[in-house]
Design an enzyme around this catalytic site. Sequence first.
Site, short mmCIF file in Angstrom:
data_model
loop_
_atom_site.label_atom_id
_atom_site.label_comp_id
_atom_site.label_asym_id
_atom_site.label_seq_id
_atom_site.Cartn_x
_atom_site.Cartn_y
_atom_site.Cartn_z
N LYS A 41 35.71 108.63 24.04
CA LYS A 41 35.12 110.04 24.24
C LYS A 41 34.20 109.91 25.26
CE LYS A 41 31.24 111.07 22.04
NZ LYS A 41 30.01 111.62 22.97
N ASN A 42 33.42 108.85 25.56
CA ASN A 42 32.08 109.16 26.90
C ASN A 42 32.95 108.45 28.13
OD1 ASN A 42 30.56 109.98 24.98
ND2 ASN A 42 29.35 107.93 24.76
N ARG A 89 26.51 119.17 24.33
CA ARG A 89 25.22 118.76 25.17
C ARG A 89 25.77 118.30 26.60
NH1 ARG A 89 21.46 116.99 28.25
NH2 ARG A 89 22.93 115.03 28.57
N CYS A 114 19.80 118.23 21.22
CA CYS A 114 20.83 117.95 20.22
C CYS A 114 19.89 117.30 19.17
CB CYS A 114 21.74 117.06 20.68
SG CYS A 114 21.40 115.48 21.23
N ARG A 125 17.04 116.73 25.28
CA ARG A 125 17.94 116.07 26.24
C ARG A 125 17.82 116.66 27.77
NH1 ARG A 125 22.41 113.64 23.19
NH2 ARG A 125 23.09 112.60 25.06
N ILE A 137 17.72 117.10 31.69
CA ILE A 137 18.47 116.93 32.85
C ILE A 137 17.85 116.93 34.10
CG2 ILE A 137 20.66 117.94 31.39
CD1 ILE A 137 20.14 120.48 33.48
N ASP A 138 16.84 116.52 33.92
CA ASP A 138 16.01 116.45 35.30
C ASP A 138 16.29 115.40 36.41
OD1 ASP A 138 14.80 114.84 33.04
OD2 ASP A 138 13.36 114.20 34.58
N LEU A 139 16.82 114.43 35.73
CA LEU A 139 17.50 113.19 36.66
C LEU A 139 18.67 113.76 37.11
CD1 LEU A 139 16.83 110.38 34.39
CD2 LEU A 139 15.58 110.96 36.02
N ASP A 199 24.13 103.60 21.07
CA ASP A 199 25.34 104.08 20.16
C ASP A 199 26.00 103.52 19.10
OD1 ASP A 199 26.98 106.12 23.00
OD2 ASP A 199 25.25 106.54 22.00
N ILE A 204 16.29 103.94 23.80
CA ILE A 204 17.01 105.05 24.63
C ILE A 204 16.70 106.64 24.25
CG2 ILE A 204 18.99 105.96 25.65
CD1 ILE A 204 18.46 103.14 26.56
N ARG A 260 33.39 114.84 16.32
CA ARG A 260 33.18 114.94 17.69
C ARG A 260 33.47 113.74 18.37
NH1 ARG A 260 27.58 115.14 19.04
NH2 ARG A 260 28.48 114.92 20.94
#
Length: 417
Positions: free
Chosen positions: A22-23, A92, A116, A121, A123-125, A305, A327, A397
């Site tokens: 998936k990732n 997300r 989520c 989560r 997204i600044d980076l 994960d 994390i 998912r």
Amino acid sequence: MGEFIIEGGRPLRGSLQVQGAKNSVLPILAATILHSGVSVLHHCPRLRDVDASIRILRQLGCRADWEGDDLVVDASTMVCSQIPDHLMREMRSSVIFLGAILSRCGEAELSLPGGCELGPRPIDLHLAALRQLGAEIDEGGGRLHCRAGDMCGREITLSIPSVGATENALLTACGCEGVTTIFNAAREPEIDDLQRFLRAMGHQVQGAGTSVVTVAGRSPTHDLEHTVMPDRIVAATYLAAVAAAGGEVELKGVDYRHLSTVIAALHEAGCRIHSTGSAVLLRSTGELKGVRPIRTAPYPGFPTDAQAVLMASLLKSKGTTVFVENIFENRYRHVDELCRMGADIRVEGRVAVVCGVERLRGAAVEATDLRGGAAMVVAALSAEGRSRIGSIHHVQRGYENIVGDLSALGACISLEA
Ligand code: EPZ
């Protein structure tokens, strides 16, 4: 919505081919729009998150259709650079489309992805990396308005090795004139798979898997085919299930190097594990022991994960295991549900202490998130009696056919609509 029904307490035995990752496939689907032509993805998993990506691609004007087990994307018909709220909110990680749209169209408009189950989560980076490349990004009203501005190849640095930010920076760099170097890049194997996809498309990318990735942007692109790498977290889930329930399993197509920290923990817990070039074999009596502290970390550290599913496999171990989740700030939501089965787990901030118990009892539980739901399945397989797992849309998912896969190993598991 449906529920999984599981009769636990049976050993598992057999051989499985692990689904596509998936990732890996999610950033690759975003990357397909970097080429105004056809990308064929082999071994693409049929997942809810893949369906969400297909809807985004179609919204952008691309064609995306299944042909057997292949997903074929034709991005030559792309006409739009905006993603509406309702599609952004479905998944997300839809923010991964930002860099690819900016690369292809010179502008992009999409909403801030929601948080989520794992917590905020941010997204600044992602935005910091794109701004270092010269992108002009206005944030207002929950929407991002992005323009290429004087985007060009540059040296950029990520303050932490974020997987998503690395992928967004990489896809943006593909659209920039000149050479981009990304320092402190994430080293996850999925980024190496993305690099293979981009190279097959014609892009000049190197260094994926290390913390320094370089891209020579604006290369001519052409149609391509790509086989998605196997899903190392699905593999970890099935290894944890057999470790806890007892039995033996051969997982085919898996690169054991992607699972080395998970394999080390299961070996320490008492499993016998043998790896070949393209398969991992695990044998377990089902009698496990506690292991040294498990601290999640960016790759090649222990994968966050796999934290929940490893925890689920150790609930009846002899001894105690300490987990430290470094994390995500809210990744123990599965603990209360596991305790309904009789587990003894105590959580204090980022630390969870698992004390092994004699037995687990089947119970009615809820999947709290994708990997937490997988942990419910692992625990139910080694519990006595029947479990019902609700909210399984979370699990769907990321797991293409968890019922079919585990049934093939002899598990008594079914999906009840
Ligand atoms: C990817 O998420 C994966 N998702 C996650 O898998 C995985 O847990 C995570 O990487 C870590 O390995 C996909 O690839 C689709 P990060 P991502 O950016 O990219 C913080 C699963 O179960 N952060 O490496 O979102 C963030 O909050 C999912 O399959 C910022 O602060 O992860 C987290 O604490 C869950 N600002 C940490 O960094 C940012 O701009 C690592 O996140 C971005 C991230």
